[in-house]
Write a protein that holds these residues in place. Structure first.
Motif, PDB file in Angstrom:
ATOM      1  N   ALA A   1       0.993  21.137 -14.257  1.00 52.20           N
ATOM      2  CA  ALA A   1       2.266  21.663 -13.750  1.00 52.20           C
ATOM      3  C   ALA A   1       2.636  21.123 -12.377  1.00 52.20           C
ATOM      4  CB  ALA A   1       2.208  23.183 -13.711  1.00 52.20           C
ATOM      5  N   GLU A   2       1.701  20.488 -11.684  1.00 56.40           N
ATOM      6  CA  GLU A   2       1.969  20.064 -10.307  1.00 56.40           C
ATOM      7  C   GLU A   2       2.783  18.784 -10.217  1.00 56.40           C
ATOM      8  OE1 GLU A   2      -1.636  19.861  -8.107  1.00 56.40           O
ATOM      9  OE2 GLU A   2      -2.158  21.968  -8.440  1.00 56.40           O
ATOM     10  N   GLU A   3       2.633  17.872 -11.194  1.00 60.47           N
ATOM     11  CA  GLU A   3       3.319  16.586 -11.092  1.00 60.47           C
ATOM     12  C   GLU A   3       3.256  15.864 -12.429  1.00 60.47           C
ATOM     13  OE1 GLU A   3       1.015  14.515  -8.128  1.00 60.47           O
ATOM     14  OE2 GLU A   3      -0.534  13.957  -9.567  1.00 60.47           O
ATOM     15  N   GLU A   4       4.098  14.871 -12.569  1.00 56.65           N
ATOM     16  CA  GLU A   4       4.013  13.953 -13.697  1.00 56.65           C
ATOM     17  C   GLU A   4       3.206  12.731 -13.271  1.00 56.65           C
ATOM     18  OE1 GLU A   4       5.014  15.066 -16.467  1.00 56.65           O
ATOM     19  OE2 GLU A   4       6.179  16.734 -15.656  1.00 56.65           O
ATOM     20  N   LEU A   5       2.537  12.101 -14.228  1.00 60.30           N
ATOM     21  CA  LEU A   5       1.737  10.911 -13.933  1.00 60.30           C
ATOM     22  C   LEU A   5       2.235   9.773 -14.813  1.00 60.30           C
ATOM     23  CD1 LEU A   5      -0.650  10.172 -12.083  1.00 60.30           C
ATOM     24  CD2 LEU A   5      -2.143  10.470 -14.070  1.00 60.30           C
ATOM     25  N   VAL A   6       2.577   8.670 -14.172  1.00 63.70           N
ATOM     26  CA  VAL A   6       3.161   7.514 -14.849  1.00 63.70           C
ATOM     27  C   VAL A   6       2.269   6.307 -14.611  1.00 63.70           C
ATOM     28  CG1 VAL A   6       5.160   5.948 -14.861  1.00 63.70           C
ATOM     29  CG2 VAL A   6       5.501   8.417 -14.595  1.00 63.70           C
TER      30      VAL A   6
ATOM     31  N   THR B   1      -0.856  25.567 -25.869  1.00 65.56           N
ATOM     32  CA  THR B   1      -0.002  24.490 -25.377  1.00 65.56           C
ATOM     33  C   THR B   1      -0.869  23.371 -24.815  1.00 65.56           C
ATOM     34  OG1 THR B   1       0.134  25.372 -23.129  1.00 65.56           O
ATOM     35  CG2 THR B   1       1.743  26.191 -24.744  1.00 65.56           C
ATOM     36  N   ALA B   2      -0.236  22.229 -24.537  1.00 67.53           N
ATOM     37  CA  ALA B   2      -0.952  21.119 -23.911  1.00 67.53           C
ATOM     38  C   ALA B   2      -1.504  21.529 -22.550  1.00 67.53           C
ATOM     39  CB  ALA B   2      -0.026  19.914 -23.774  1.00 67.53           C
ATOM     40  N   GLN B   3      -0.769  22.398 -21.832  1.00 70.42           N
ATOM     41  CA  GLN B   3      -1.258  22.852 -20.532  1.00 70.42           C
ATOM     42  C   GLN B   3      -2.480  23.752 -20.698  1.00 70.42           C
ATOM     43  OE1 GLN B   3       1.783  24.082 -17.820  1.00 70.42           O
ATOM     44  NE2 GLN B   3       0.337  24.971 -16.349  1.00 70.42           N
ATOM     45  N   ASP B   4      -2.500  24.571 -21.773  1.00 71.10           N
ATOM     46  CA  ASP B   4      -3.693  25.381 -22.067  1.00 71.10           C
ATOM     47  C   ASP B   4      -4.896  24.469 -22.293  1.00 71.10           C
ATOM     48  OD1 ASP B   4      -2.224  27.768 -21.981  1.00 71.10           O
ATOM     49  OD2 ASP B   4      -1.790  27.701 -24.129  1.00 71.10           O
ATOM     50  N   ASP B   5      -4.700  23.434 -23.091  1.00 73.46           N
ATOM     51  CA  ASP B   5      -5.803  22.512 -23.401  1.00 73.46           C
ATOM     52  C   ASP B   5      -6.265  21.775 -22.150  1.00 73.46           C
ATOM     53  OD1 ASP B   5      -5.609  23.298 -26.029  1.00 73.46           O
ATOM     54  OD2 ASP B   5      -4.483  21.533 -26.677  1.00 73.46           O
ATOM     55  N   TYR B   6      -5.316  21.366 -21.336  1.00 71.84           N
ATOM     56  CA  TYR B   6      -5.645  20.693 -20.078  1.00 71.84           C
ATOM     57  C   TYR B   6      -6.510  21.595 -19.203  1.00 71.84           C
ATOM     58  CZ  TYR B   6      -4.877  18.886 -15.337  1.00 71.84           C
ATOM     59  OH  TYR B   6      -5.056  18.431 -14.057  1.00 71.84           O
ATOM     60  N   THR B   7      -6.096  22.843 -19.055  1.00 71.15           N
ATOM     61  CA  THR B   7      -6.840  23.789 -18.219  1.00 71.15           C
ATOM     62  C   THR B   7      -8.228  24.044 -18.780  1.00 71.15           C
ATOM     63  OG1 THR B   7      -4.768  24.854 -17.548  1.00 71.15           O
ATOM     64  CG2 THR B   7      -6.800  26.120 -17.233  1.00 71.15           C
ATOM     65  N   THR B   8      -8.342  24.092 -20.100  1.00 71.35           N
ATOM     66  CA  THR B   8      -9.645  24.305 -20.740  1.00 71.35           C
ATOM     67  C   THR B   8     -10.609  23.179 -20.411  1.00 71.35           C
ATOM     68  OG1 THR B   8      -8.710  25.609 -22.547  1.00 71.35           O
ATOM     69  CG2 THR B   8     -10.820  24.538 -22.963  1.00 71.35           C
TER      70      THR B   8
ATOM     71  N   PRO C   1       7.891  13.726  -9.654  1.00 72.16           N
ATOM     72  CA  PRO C   1       8.094  15.176  -9.592  1.00 72.16           C
ATOM     73  C   PRO C   1       7.873  15.836 -10.957  1.00 72.16           C
ATOM     74  CG  PRO C   1       9.871  14.020  -8.476  1.00 72.16           C
ATOM     75  CD  PRO C   1       9.079  12.981  -9.209  1.00 72.16           C
ATOM     76  N   ALA C   2       7.360  17.064 -10.946  1.00 67.31           N
ATOM     77  CA  ALA C   2       7.141  17.803 -12.185  1.00 67.31           C
ATOM     78  C   ALA C   2       8.442  17.897 -12.967  1.00 67.31           C
ATOM     79  CB  ALA C   2       6.614  19.201 -11.871  1.00 67.31           C
ATOM     80  N   GLY C   3       8.360  17.644 -14.273  1.00 65.15           N
ATOM     81  CA  GLY C   3       9.526  17.709 -15.136  1.00 65.15           C
ATOM     82  C   GLY C   3      10.274  16.412 -15.295  1.00 65.15           C
ATOM     83  N   ALA C   4       9.946  15.411 -14.472  1.00 64.69           N
ATOM     84  CA  ALA C   4      10.624  14.120 -14.589  1.00 64.69           C
ATOM     85  C   ALA C   4      10.207  13.417 -15.871  1.00 64.69           C
ATOM     86  CB  ALA C   4      10.302  13.243 -13.383  1.00 64.69           C
ATOM     87  N   VAL C   5      11.146  12.729 -16.495  1.00 65.96           N
ATOM     88  CA  VAL C   5      10.882  11.933 -17.692  1.00 65.96           C
ATOM     89  C   VAL C   5      11.173  10.478 -17.364  1.00 65.96           C
ATOM     90  CG1 VAL C   5      11.483  11.510 -20.094  1.00 65.96           C
ATOM     91  CG2 VAL C   5      11.459  13.856 -19.215  1.00 65.96           C
ATOM     92  N   VAL C   6      10.136   9.644 -17.487  1.00 67.86           N
ATOM     93  CA  VAL C   6      10.267   8.231 -17.122  1.00 67.86           C
ATOM     94  C   VAL C   6       9.825   7.399 -18.326  1.00 67.86           C
ATOM     95  CG1 VAL C   6       9.757   6.497 -15.373  1.00 67.86           C
ATOM     96  CG2 VAL C   6       9.595   8.924 -14.784  1.00 67.86           C
ATOM     97  N   PRO C   7      10.755   6.989 -19.180  1.00 68.49           N
ATOM     98  CA  PRO C   7      10.379   6.282 -20.414  1.00 68.49           C
ATOM     99  C   PRO C   7       9.751   4.920 -20.137  1.00 68.49           C
ATOM    100  CG  PRO C   7      12.646   7.110 -20.509  1.00 68.49           C
ATOM    101  CD  PRO C   7      12.207   7.224 -19.095  1.00 68.49           C
ATOM    102  N   ALA C   8       8.919   4.481 -21.077  1.00 72.99           N
ATOM    103  CA  ALA C   8       8.367   3.127 -21.007  1.00 72.99           C
ATOM    104  C   ALA C   8       9.509   2.122 -20.979  1.00 72.99           C
ATOM    105  CB  ALA C   8       7.460   2.865 -22.198  1.00 72.99           C
ATOM    106  N   GLY C   9       9.366   1.094 -20.151  1.00 71.50           N
ATOM    107  CA  GLY C   9      10.402   0.094 -19.993  1.00 71.50           C
ATOM    108  C   GLY C   9      11.313   0.337 -18.809  1.00 71.50           C
ATOM    109  N   THR C  10      11.233   1.533 -18.201  1.00 73.24           N
ATOM    110  CA  THR C  10      12.057   1.834 -17.026  1.00 73.24           C
ATOM    111  C   THR C  10      11.651   0.944 -15.854  1.00 73.24           C
ATOM    112  OG1 THR C  10      12.309   4.147 -17.698  1.00 73.24           O
ATOM    113  CG2 THR C  10      12.730   3.625 -15.377  1.00 73.24           C
ATOM    114  N   PRO C  11      12.602   0.312 -15.176  1.00 72.67           N
ATOM    115  CA  PRO C  11      12.239  -0.495 -14.000  1.00 72.67           C
ATOM    116  C   PRO C  11      11.713   0.380 -12.875  1.00 72.67           C
ATOM    117  CG  PRO C  11      14.463  -1.006 -14.781  1.00 72.67           C
ATOM    118  CD  PRO C  11      14.040   0.230 -15.489  1.00 72.67           C
ATOM    119  N   VAL C  12      10.754  -0.139 -12.120  1.00 73.69           N
ATOM    120  CA  VAL C  12      10.277   0.496 -10.898  1.00 73.69           C
ATOM    121  C   VAL C  12      10.802  -0.337  -9.745  1.00 73.69           C
ATOM    122  CG1 VAL C  12       8.250   1.169  -9.547  1.00 73.69           C
ATOM    123  CG2 VAL C  12       8.217   1.371 -12.045  1.00 73.69           C
TER     124      VAL C  12
END
Length: 342
Positions: A294-299, A8-15, A264-275
């Motif tokens: 797994a700890e957080e999403e990065l935008v 998974t992507a998380q496996d690759d990240y950890t590697t 927060p982990a699991g949040a989906v924030v599409p491009a174009g979303t207002p901040v």
């Protein structure tokens, strides 16, 4: 016979974060030769070649004629040739058209994707141990941004060059060779011998984003240099000397710029979303890094001044349904900072 579970992507990240991740570089290589090659490079790179040393590699920004960023390129000096390798998304066709539009001096020959050449890279806190396979000296002697002649195990006639350069903030190396298949196989053998693995784009892109290099995977998002936070890649003393430089705008304390935000982990924030801040829009999301930590999403968002400073509590969307917080980068402390090459 059992089949190993898919990575998974998380496996690759950890590697990449804990061992070594290897990957094939698919961006098109460019070879520039001839006595006027530095003059040619200085026509479009935002950093001068005047003080470039042999057997080194550096990162440089190339601009379009309107001053917008075209690509971030690695510039290698190897023997009598200069090599370029895109770090940001660009096709061989786009690169060919770009370079053909530059008025090259007489003694400069440009080859895009020269036949037979390719590159592989490997990064992580133990990458130096795999790199030692490709040289006959103490690998600690290859300093950051250094390039050395190398060997490809099993291919004694192959030409190869090992560069110490990376994208993740961890130890990183790149192997350039005219036997790319054999070289990549040798990289995988060296990496797996040190408990590493081949990794995919998603896990790698997450580490790059945490290191402050989201542009490698995300591109420029259509932003100008000052808003894309790339002004540090420009030699402002050379305005007028390279393509597009006269259209550049120097950033100020009032300039909007791209900034990393944690969600927060699991949040989906599409491009174009207002901040928003207090219900008022203060920026726009440009890109969300892959969900491999797994700890957080990065935008990454383009934020108005002064909202790009770290530690501010903001929100995504008009309804403020997703909390965001501006953060400093690198977001994760690289293990390579405390792992000694020996």
């Amino acid at each position: 016979m059992t089949t190993a579970p898919a990575r998974t992507a998380q496996d690759d990240y950890t590697t990449v974060r804990t061992a070594i991740g290897a990957y094939r570089i698919t961006a098109p290589l460019v070879r520039v030769s001839g006595g006027d090659r530095y003059e040619f490079l200085d026509l479009f790179l935002a950093k001068s070649s005047e003080y470039v040393e042999p057997d080194t590699v550096r990162e440089a920004l190339a601009l379009n004629t309107d001053g917008t960023p075209f690509a971030v390129l690695l510039h290698f000096e190897i023997g009598d040739d200069s090599w370029l390798l895109p770090r940001t998304p660009v096709t061989a066709e786009q690169l060919t058209a770009y370079l053909e539009a530059v008025d090259a001096p007489a003694d400069a020959t440009v080859e895009v994707a020269p036949e037979g050449w390719g590159a592989s890279a490997f990064e992580g806190p133990h990458a130096w141990a795999a790199a030692a396979t490709f040289v006959e000296f103490d690998i600690s002697g290859l300093t950051l941004h250094g390039v050395t002649e190398s060997a490809v195990p099993g291919e004694p006639a192959a030409l190869a060059h090992l560069a110490r350069v990376g994208t993740t903030g961890e130890y990183g190396y790149l192997l350039l060779s005219n036997a790319p298949e054999a070289a990549h196989a040798a990289v995988l053998d060296a990496v797996t011998a040190e408990d590493g693995a081949e990794v995919g784009e998603q896990g790698l892109a997450r580490v790059q984003a945490e290191a402050g290099m989201s542009v490698y995977a995300a591109g420029f998002g259509g932003l100008p240099v000052h808003e894309a936070d790339l002004a540090w890649m420009v030699d402002w003393n050379r305005i007028g000397e390279f393509q597009g430089s006269e259209e550049l705008v120097k950033p100020t304390s009032e300039t909007a710029k791209t900034t990393a935000l944690a969600a927060p982990a699991g949040a989906v924030v599409p491009a174009g979303t207002p901040v928003t801040a207090g219900g008022q829009q203060v920026g726009t999301v440009v890109w969300q890094a892959p969900s491999a930590n797994a700890e957080e999403e990065l935008v990454v968002a383009l934020l108005d001044a002064p909202f790009w400073v770290p530690g501010l509590e903001l929100a995504a969307g008009d309804a403020a349904e997703t909390p965001l917080r501006t953060v400093t980068q690198p977001r994760v402390i690289a293990r390579s900072l405390t792992t000694r090459i020996h």
